[in-house]
Design a protein around this motif. Structure first.
Motif, mmCIF file in Angstrom:
data_model
loop_
_atom_site.group_PDB
_atom_site.id
_atom_site.type_symbol
_atom_site.label_atom_id
_atom_site.label_comp_id
_atom_site.label_asym_id
_atom_site.label_seq_id
_atom_site.Cartn_x
_atom_site.Cartn_y
_atom_site.Cartn_z
ATOM 1 N N TYR A 109 0.759 -1.305 0.002
ATOM 2 C CA TYR A 109 0.224 -0.048 0.069
ATOM 3 C C TYR A 109 0.856 1.076 -0.066
ATOM 4 C CZ TYR A 109 -4.283 2.335 1.055
ATOM 5 O OH TYR A 109 -5.436 3.207 1.080
ATOM 6 N N ASN A 110 1.779 1.174 0.758
ATOM 7 C CA ASN A 110 2.980 2.227 0.866
ATOM 8 C C ASN A 110 4.269 2.028 1.414
ATOM 9 O OD1 ASN A 110 2.807 2.522 3.637
ATOM 10 N ND2 ASN A 110 0.944 4.160 3.299
ATOM 11 N N GLN A 119 7.524 3.442 3.630
ATOM 12 C CA GLN A 119 8.102 4.553 4.524
ATOM 13 C C GLN A 119 9.545 4.334 4.746
ATOM 14 O OE1 GLN A 119 5.390 5.715 7.687
ATOM 15 N NE2 GLN A 119 6.369 7.436 7.959
ATOM 16 N N SER A 154 10.267 10.007 10.607
ATOM 17 C CA SER A 154 9.961 9.747 9.190
ATOM 18 C C SER A 154 10.558 10.674 8.122
ATOM 19 C CB SER A 154 8.356 10.167 8.916
ATOM 20 O OG SER A 154 8.197 9.802 7.860
ATOM 21 N N LEU A 207 7.554 9.123 2.573
ATOM 22 C CA LEU A 207 6.542 7.947 2.352
ATOM 23 C C LEU A 207 6.398 8.040 0.886
ATOM 24 C CD1 LEU A 207 3.649 7.085 4.658
ATOM 25 C CD2 LEU A 207 2.969 7.885 2.062
ATOM 26 N N GLN A 210 3.564 6.409 -1.968
ATOM 27 C CA GLN A 210 2.402 5.596 -1.984
ATOM 28 C C GLN A 210 2.836 4.680 -3.128
ATOM 29 O OE1 GLN A 210 -1.056 7.970 -2.268
ATOM 30 N NE2 GLN A 210 -0.041 9.649 -1.042
ATOM 31 N N THR A 222 3.532 -1.191 4.333
ATOM 32 C CA THR A 222 2.055 -1.927 4.702
ATOM 33 C C THR A 222 1.581 -2.303 3.316
ATOM 34 O OG1 THR A 222 1.125 0.396 4.101
ATOM 35 C CG2 THR A 222 1.689 0.220 6.350
ATOM 36 N N ASN A 259 -3.791 -3.193 5.754
ATOM 37 C CA ASN A 259 -3.028 -2.168 5.739
ATOM 38 C C ASN A 259 -2.717 -1.275 6.876
ATOM 39 O OD1 ASN A 259 -5.259 -0.399 5.490
ATOM 40 N ND2 ASN A 259 -5.241 -0.419 3.528
ATOM 41 N N GLU A 260 -3.229 -1.708 8.017
ATOM 42 C CA GLU A 260 -3.153 -1.066 9.288
ATOM 43 C C GLU A 260 -1.668 -1.439 9.890
ATOM 44 O OE1 GLU A 260 -5.256 -3.327 8.602
ATOM 45 O OE2 GLU A 260 -5.371 -4.829 9.989
ATOM 46 N N LYS A 261 -0.859 -2.430 9.260
ATOM 47 C CA LYS A 261 0.310 -2.656 9.988
ATOM 48 C C LYS A 261 1.409 -2.486 9.301
ATOM 49 C CE LYS A 261 -1.670 -6.855 10.510
ATOM 50 N NZ LYS A 261 -1.579 -8.665 10.797
ATOM 51 N N LEU A 262 2.136 -1.877 9.920
ATOM 52 C CA LEU A 262 3.684 -1.552 9.244
ATOM 53 C C LEU A 262 4.817 -2.953 9.382
ATOM 54 C CD1 LEU A 262 2.752 1.302 10.548
ATOM 55 C CD2 LEU A 262 4.729 2.174 9.415
ATOM 56 N N THR A 263 5.388 -3.366 8.466
ATOM 57 C CA THR A 263 6.265 -4.297 8.597
ATOM 58 C C THR A 263 7.832 -3.843 8.408
ATOM 59 O OG1 THR A 263 4.862 -5.917 8.163
ATOM 60 C CG2 THR A 263 7.305 -6.655 7.928
ATOM 61 N N PHE A 264 8.754 -3.853 9.396
ATOM 62 C CA PHE A 264 9.929 -3.210 9.117
ATOM 63 C C PHE A 264 11.098 -3.991 8.767
ATOM 64 C CE2 PHE A 264 9.775 0.883 11.030
ATOM 65 C CZ PHE A 264 8.348 0.951 11.496
ATOM 66 N N GLY A 265 11.955 -3.664 8.050
ATOM 67 C CA GLY A 265 13.444 -4.206 7.781
ATOM 68 C C GLY A 265 14.367 -4.006 9.065
#
Lengths: 113, 113
Positions: free
Chosen positions: A31-32, A34, A46, A49, A51, A93, A98-104
Motif C-alpha cells: 500500500y505504501n 516509508q 519519518s 513516504l 504511495q 504496509t 494495511n493497518e500494520k507496518l512491517t519493518f526491515g
C-alpha cells in the motif's frame, strides 16, 4: 508473510559522497513504503513516504524510489554529511491488512569526516 | 507540538513484577501501535489498535496486554515481567490505514532482572 530486508546491515562512506541504501520486500501488493531515520538511543523519524502509485519522492538531499514489480526501494542520499550518520529503516504496509507496518532490520550508516 | 509521548523513558523491573507503559498522542490519530526493538531483530509489532475501544494482536503478543479506553492513549501492560521482555519499546500512531505517515515516540528502555 511479508518479509522486508535491508542490505547491507552497515555502511561507511567518506563525507561528500552520494550513496544508496536498499530495501527489498517479498510481497509486491504493498500500500505504501516509508523510510525512517533512527539516531542512537532515540525514536524513529519519518523521512519519506511513497504511495504504491508513486515511483519516487524527494525531500532535500534525499530521494526514495519504489519498484513494486521487483519488490525494491532505494533511498539515495546526495552529498553525504557527518550528520547523516544514523540507522535507516524502511517499513511497508500491505493492501490487505494495511493497518500494520512491517519493518526491515535497518542499515547503520556512518559518514566519515 | 508534543506528537507521541511515552512514559516512562527508562525502567528496571524484577522478574515477576508488573508495569504499564503509557503512550499518548495529541494528533487525533485513529491507529496506534506498540513495537519492541531488539538487536538484530528489527522492530516487531506487539499489539495495535485501529480506534478507541479496539485492540488486536501483532506478531509477538504473548506476555503483553493492551487497552485503548481513550482515543489519545494506548497502554501496554506486562502482568509478570520476564527477562525475555528486556527490550526497547516504541509506540507509534497514524491518522488511519491509508497511505499516511506513522509517527513514533522516543521509546522506553525496559530491563527485567
Amino acid at each position: 508473510k511479508q518479509e522486508v530486508t535491508q542490505i547491507p546491515a552497515a555502511l561507511s562512506v567518506p563525507e561528500g559522497e552520494n550513496l544508496v541504501l536498499n530495501c527489498s520486500f517479498t510481497d509486491s501488493a504493498i500500500y505504501n513504503l516509508q523510510w525512517f531515520r533512527q539516531d542512537p538511543g532515540k525514536g524513529l523519524t519519518s523521512l519519506l513516504l511513497i504511495q504504491s502509485s508513486q515511483r519516487e519522492q524527494t525531500s532535500g538531499r534525499l530521494n526514495a524510489s519504489l519498484d513494486k514489480s521487483s519488490g525494491r526501494s532505494t533511498l539515495y542520499i546526495a552529498a553525504s554529511q557527518p550528520g547523516d550518520s544514523a540507522t535507516y529503516l524502511c517499513a511497508v504496509t500491505l493492501n490487505f491488512g494495511n493497518e500494520k507496518l512491517t519493518f526491515g532490520t535497518g542499515t547503520r550508516l556512518t559518514i566519515i569526516p | 507540538n508534543a506528537g507521541v509521548t511515552q512514559t516512562p523513558k527508562f525502567r528496571v523491573l524484577k522478574t515477576g513484577q508488573s508495569m504499564t507503559l503509557l503512550c499518548a498522542q495529541d494528533m487525533n490519530h485513529e491507529y496506534m501501535y506498540w513495537y519492541r526493538q531488539d538487536p538484530g531483530m528489527g522492530l516487531r509489532l506487539i499489539h495495535y489498535s485501529v480506534g478507541e475501544g479496539t485492540t488486536a494482536k501483532g506478531e509477538v503478543p504473548d506476555g503483553y496486554n493492551v487497552s485503548r479506553l481513550k482515543k489519545q492513549n494506548f497502554l501496554l501492560g506486562l502482568e509478570s515481567a520476564a527477562p525475555s521482555q528486556t527490550s526497547v519499546y516504541f509506540c507509534a500512531s497514524r491518522v488511519d490505514g491509508g497511505p499516511t505517515e506513522a509517527f513514533f515516540g522516543q521509546g522506553t528502555r525496559l530491563t527485567v532482572v
